[in-house]
Design a protein around this motif. Structure first.
Motif, PDB file in Angstrom:
ATOM      1  N   GLN A 283      37.465  40.023  29.609  1.00 48.79           N
ATOM      2  CA  GLN A 283      37.717  38.619  29.887  1.00 48.79           C
ATOM      3  C   GLN A 283      38.822  38.505  30.930  1.00 48.79           C
ATOM      4  O   GLN A 283      39.745  39.324  30.994  1.00 48.79           O
ATOM      5  CB  GLN A 283      38.070  37.845  28.619  1.00 48.79           C
ATOM      6  N   TRP A 284      38.704  37.480  31.745  1.00 45.40           N
ATOM      7  CA  TRP A 284      39.573  37.293  32.903  1.00 45.40           C
ATOM      8  C   TRP A 284      40.447  36.067  32.686  1.00 45.40           C
ATOM      9  O   TRP A 284      39.949  35.001  32.302  1.00 45.40           O
ATOM     10  CB  TRP A 284      38.698  37.119  34.143  1.00 45.40           C
ATOM     11  N   ILE A 285      41.733  36.210  32.929  1.00 46.63           N
ATOM     12  CA  ILE A 285      42.665  35.090  32.862  1.00 46.63           C
ATOM     13  C   ILE A 285      42.640  34.368  34.204  1.00 46.63           C
ATOM     14  O   ILE A 285      42.837  34.998  35.245  1.00 46.63           O
ATOM     15  CB  ILE A 285      44.089  35.585  32.566  1.00 46.63           C
ATOM     16  N   VAL A 286      42.404  33.067  34.194  1.00 45.06           N
ATOM     17  CA  VAL A 286      42.437  32.263  35.424  1.00 45.06           C
ATOM     18  C   VAL A 286      43.344  31.066  35.162  1.00 45.06           C
ATOM     19  O   VAL A 286      42.990  30.156  34.406  1.00 45.06           O
ATOM     20  CB  VAL A 286      41.032  31.772  35.835  1.00 45.06           C
ATOM     21  N   GLY A 287      44.534  31.072  35.770  1.00 43.93           N
ATOM     22  CA  GLY A 287      45.507  30.041  35.464  1.00 43.93           C
ATOM     23  C   GLY A 287      46.069  29.358  36.691  1.00 43.93           C
ATOM     24  O   GLY A 287      45.929  29.823  37.822  1.00 43.93           O
ATOM     25  N   GLU A 288      46.722  28.250  36.454  1.00 45.50           N
ATOM     26  CA  GLU A 288      47.299  27.434  37.522  1.00 45.50           C
ATOM     27  C   GLU A 288      48.625  28.022  37.993  1.00 45.50           C
ATOM     28  O   GLU A 288      49.638  27.921  37.306  1.00 45.50           O
ATOM     29  CB  GLU A 288      47.517  26.001  37.022  1.00 45.50           C
ATOM     30  N   ASP A 289      48.615  28.652  39.168  1.00 50.23           N
ATOM     31  CA  ASP A 289      49.875  29.126  39.733  1.00 50.23           C
ATOM     32  C   ASP A 289      50.551  27.970  40.475  1.00 50.23           C
ATOM     33  O   ASP A 289      49.897  27.110  41.042  1.00 50.23           O
ATOM     34  CB  ASP A 289      49.682  30.332  40.658  1.00 50.23           C
ATOM     35  N   LEU A 290      51.868  27.954  40.446  1.00 45.30           N
ATOM     36  CA  LEU A 290      52.609  26.844  41.032  1.00 45.30           C
ATOM     37  C   LEU A 290      52.696  26.989  42.550  1.00 45.30           C
ATOM     38  O   LEU A 290      52.978  28.074  43.056  1.00 45.30           O
ATOM     39  CB  LEU A 290      54.012  26.770  40.445  1.00 45.30           C
TER      40      LEU A 290
ATOM     41  N   GLU B 263      37.918  33.652  30.894  1.00 45.04           N
ATOM     42  CA  GLU B 263      36.510  33.700  31.302  1.00 45.04           C
ATOM     43  C   GLU B 263      35.943  35.089  30.986  1.00 45.04           C
ATOM     44  O   GLU B 263      36.574  36.104  31.283  1.00 45.04           O
ATOM     45  CB  GLU B 263      36.368  33.420  32.796  1.00 45.04           C
ATOM     46  N   THR B 264      34.762  35.103  30.407  1.00 42.00           N
ATOM     47  CA  THR B 264      34.114  36.395  30.195  1.00 42.00           C
ATOM     48  C   THR B 264      33.809  37.020  31.552  1.00 42.00           C
ATOM     49  O   THR B 264      33.458  36.330  32.505  1.00 42.00           O
ATOM     50  CB  THR B 264      32.811  36.232  29.400  1.00 42.00           C
ATOM     51  N   ILE B 265      33.980  38.317  31.652  1.00 46.20           N
ATOM     52  CA  ILE B 265      33.712  39.011  32.905  1.00 46.20           C
ATOM     53  C   ILE B 265      32.955  40.299  32.608  1.00 46.20           C
ATOM     54  O   ILE B 265      33.376  41.112  31.785  1.00 46.20           O
ATOM     55  CB  ILE B 265      35.019  39.285  33.692  1.00 46.20           C
ATOM     56  N   SER B 266      31.806  40.443  33.234  1.00 46.87           N
ATOM     57  CA  SER B 266      30.938  41.602  33.010  1.00 46.87           C
ATOM     58  C   SER B 266      30.786  42.345  34.331  1.00 46.87           C
ATOM     59  O   SER B 266      30.195  41.823  35.282  1.00 46.87           O
ATOM     60  CB  SER B 266      29.560  41.154  32.499  1.00 46.87           C
ATOM     61  N   LEU B 267      31.331  43.547  34.416  1.00 47.01           N
ATOM     62  CA  LEU B 267      31.359  44.304  35.659  1.00 47.01           C
ATOM     63  C   LEU B 267      30.494  45.556  35.551  1.00 47.01           C
ATOM     64  O   LEU B 267      30.355  46.139  34.487  1.00 47.01           O
ATOM     65  CB  LEU B 267      32.799  44.719  35.990  1.00 47.01           C
ATOM     66  N   GLY B 268      29.950  45.969  36.684  1.00 44.32           N
ATOM     67  CA  GLY B 268      29.270  47.249  36.757  1.00 44.32           C
ATOM     68  C   GLY B 268      30.270  48.394  36.716  1.00 44.32           C
ATOM     69  O   GLY B 268      31.478  48.192  36.864  1.00 44.32           O
ATOM     70  N   PRO B 269      29.804  49.615  36.521  1.00 42.26           N
ATOM     71  CA  PRO B 269      30.716  50.759  36.399  1.00 42.26           C
ATOM     72  C   PRO B 269      31.623  50.943  37.613  1.00 42.26           C
ATOM     73  O   PRO B 269      32.809  51.250  37.463  1.00 42.26           O
ATOM     74  CB  PRO B 269      29.766  51.949  36.222  1.00 42.26           C
ATOM     75  N   ALA B 270      31.097  50.770  38.823  1.00 44.00           N
ATOM     76  CA  ALA B 270      31.903  50.983  40.025  1.00 44.00           C
ATOM     77  C   ALA B 270      33.015  49.945  40.139  1.00 44.00           C
ATOM     78  O   ALA B 270      34.166  50.271  40.466  1.00 44.00           O
ATOM     79  CB  ALA B 270      31.014  50.951  41.264  1.00 44.00           C
ATOM     80  N   PHE B 271      32.676  48.682  39.871  1.00 45.23           N
ATOM     81  CA  PHE B 271      33.666  47.604  39.937  1.00 45.23           C
ATOM     82  C   PHE B 271      34.742  47.834  38.878  1.00 45.23           C
ATOM     83  O   PHE B 271      35.944  47.725  39.143  1.00 45.23           O
ATOM     84  CB  PHE B 271      32.970  46.264  39.730  1.00 45.23           C
ATOM     85  N   LEU B 272      34.316  48.164  37.665  1.00 43.12           N
ATOM     86  CA  LEU B 272      35.276  48.402  36.593  1.00 43.12           C
ATOM     87  C   LEU B 272      36.200  49.577  36.942  1.00 43.12           C
ATOM     88  O   LEU B 272      37.415  49.509  36.743  1.00 43.12           O
ATOM     89  CB  LEU B 272      34.547  48.679  35.284  1.00 43.12           C
ATOM     90  N   ALA B 273      35.624  50.642  37.494  1.00 36.54           N
ATOM     91  CA  ALA B 273      36.426  51.807  37.843  1.00 36.54           C
ATOM     92  C   ALA B 273      37.465  51.475  38.913  1.00 36.54           C
ATOM     93  O   ALA B 273      38.555  52.048  38.934  1.00 36.54           O
ATOM     94  CB  ALA B 273      35.518  52.933  38.329  1.00 36.54           C
ATOM     95  N   SER B 274      37.145  50.522  39.795  1.00 35.63           N
ATOM     96  CA  SER B 274      38.062  50.158  40.872  1.00 35.63           C
ATOM     97  C   SER B 274      39.237  49.331  40.381  1.00 35.63           C
ATOM     98  O   SER B 274      40.345  49.430  40.924  1.00 35.63           O
ATOM     99  CB  SER B 274      37.309  49.378  41.961  1.00 35.63           C
ATOM    100  N   PHE B 275      39.002  48.491  39.362  1.00 31.26           N
ATOM    101  CA  PHE B 275      40.003  47.497  39.010  1.00 31.26           C
ATOM    102  C   PHE B 275      40.606  47.632  37.613  1.00 31.26           C
ATOM    103  O   PHE B 275      41.605  46.992  37.318  1.00 31.26           O
ATOM    104  CB  PHE B 275      39.408  46.096  39.154  1.00 31.26           C
ATOM    105  N   VAL B 276      40.002  48.422  36.743  1.00 29.91           N
ATOM    106  CA  VAL B 276      40.492  48.442  35.366  1.00 29.91           C
ATOM    107  C   VAL B 276      41.897  49.026  35.282  1.00 29.91           C
ATOM    108  O   VAL B 276      42.712  48.604  34.449  1.00 29.91           O
ATOM    109  CB  VAL B 276      39.516  49.211  34.448  1.00 29.91           C
TER     110      VAL B 276
END
Length: 284
Positions: free
Chosen positions: A144-151, A109-122
């Motif tokens: 882009q964000w990976i979203v998958g089926e965890d068992l 999934e495309t993911i577009s973050l602001g500078p503060a969010f990106l700085a927290s998680f990148v």
């Protein structure tokens, strides 16, 4: 009630006063952490292990989706902050293909973050100089964000803490989660495909970000045909208490690759129609 039905809900107002709200039917919608917490706390002589927990499955099989992110920096500005946070997805990998080394699938999934969010998680815990390089290139960054089926795993579960309480003196929830080897293999494949995609469209560099601590909470009060296998039936009605319903993502038996909100909504609408019919015929 002595006959094993819910007759009221206890709640505390902002001033700390306890109230009892009588109810013919109760629908719990705290999602996959607070729903099992509430039901586990609601034990009684008739239900010593908590409401809807004769199967001992309440709180188990917690799922959160396998995740990770791939960010890329390009030679020219891409201005990912313009537009939607998640404006699109690639579903090619959401399929069953065991030749990839895992079962299930995932979305990119495309993911577009602001500078503060990106700085927290990148790059959690990262610092100079690699971290600042990522932030300095913000205007040229896409993600882009990976979203998958965890068992689902029984050992991934919500339990009540025996020593820590909230401001009301109630036990806080413990959340235990371990990746299944299948989840790890899926994430690594997602990192690889995400990086290859960005490189194919001219990215100068790519960066892989570790999973968030939690994303989409699911499971813990799962549906089952047999009462011994889960907490609720196909309509979210608890096997043990006929006028108690679960109305959130904790009903899920698996997580699939998609964000769960619309499925939760569909189940809630279906459940509401079922409750109306059950009330009309005097079943609840």
């Amino acid at each position: 009630m002595p006959e094993g039905r819910v007759d009221s809900v206890l709640y505390v107002d902002i001033d700390g006063n306890m109230h009892a709200q009588k109810a013919r039917v109760v629908a719990v919608a705290g999602n996959a952490i607070e729903t099992p917490r509430l039901l586990l706390m609601s034990s009684s002589p008739l239900f010593p292990d908590g409401l809807a927990n004769s199967s001992r499955q309440l709180g188990r099989n917690y799922m959160r989706h396998t995740t990770g992110s791939v960010y890329a920096q390009f030679p020219d500005p891409v201005r990912m902050y313009r537009g939607e946070t998640m404006a699109g997805l690639i579903a090619d990998e959401s399929r069953l293909d065991v030749d990839r080394g895992f079962v299930g699938g995932y979305y990119l999934e495309t993911i577009s973050l602001g500078p503060a969010f990106l700085a927290s998680f990148v790059e959690p815990g990262g610092w100079w100089p690699d971290f600042t390089r990522l932030i300095d290139g913000y205007a040229r960054t896409a993600g882009q964000w990976i979203v998958g089926e965890d068992l689902p795993q029984e050992s991934n579960r919500i339990t009540l803490n025996t020593t820590v309480t909230d401001r009301l003196g109630l036990p806080v929830p413990n959340v235990h989660f371990d990746d299944h080897p299948n989840d790890v293999a899926m994430r690594e494949h997602g990192y690889q495909q995400g990086s290859l995609l960005y490189e194919a469209v001219g990215a100068e560099s790519t960066h892989r970000t570790t999973p968030y601590p939690s994303t989409h909470n699911m499971g813990t009060a799962r549906m089952s045909e047999r009462p011994e296998d889960g907490a609720v039936n196909a309509f979210g009605q608890t096997h043990d208490v006929p006028n108690l319903f679960v109305s959130d993502g904790s009903q899920f038996t698996t997580g699939a690759a998609a964000n769960p909100t619309l499925t939760i909504v569909a189940l809630a609408i279906r459940q509401a129609e079922y409750i109306v019919e059950q009330m009309r015929t005097g079943q609840v």
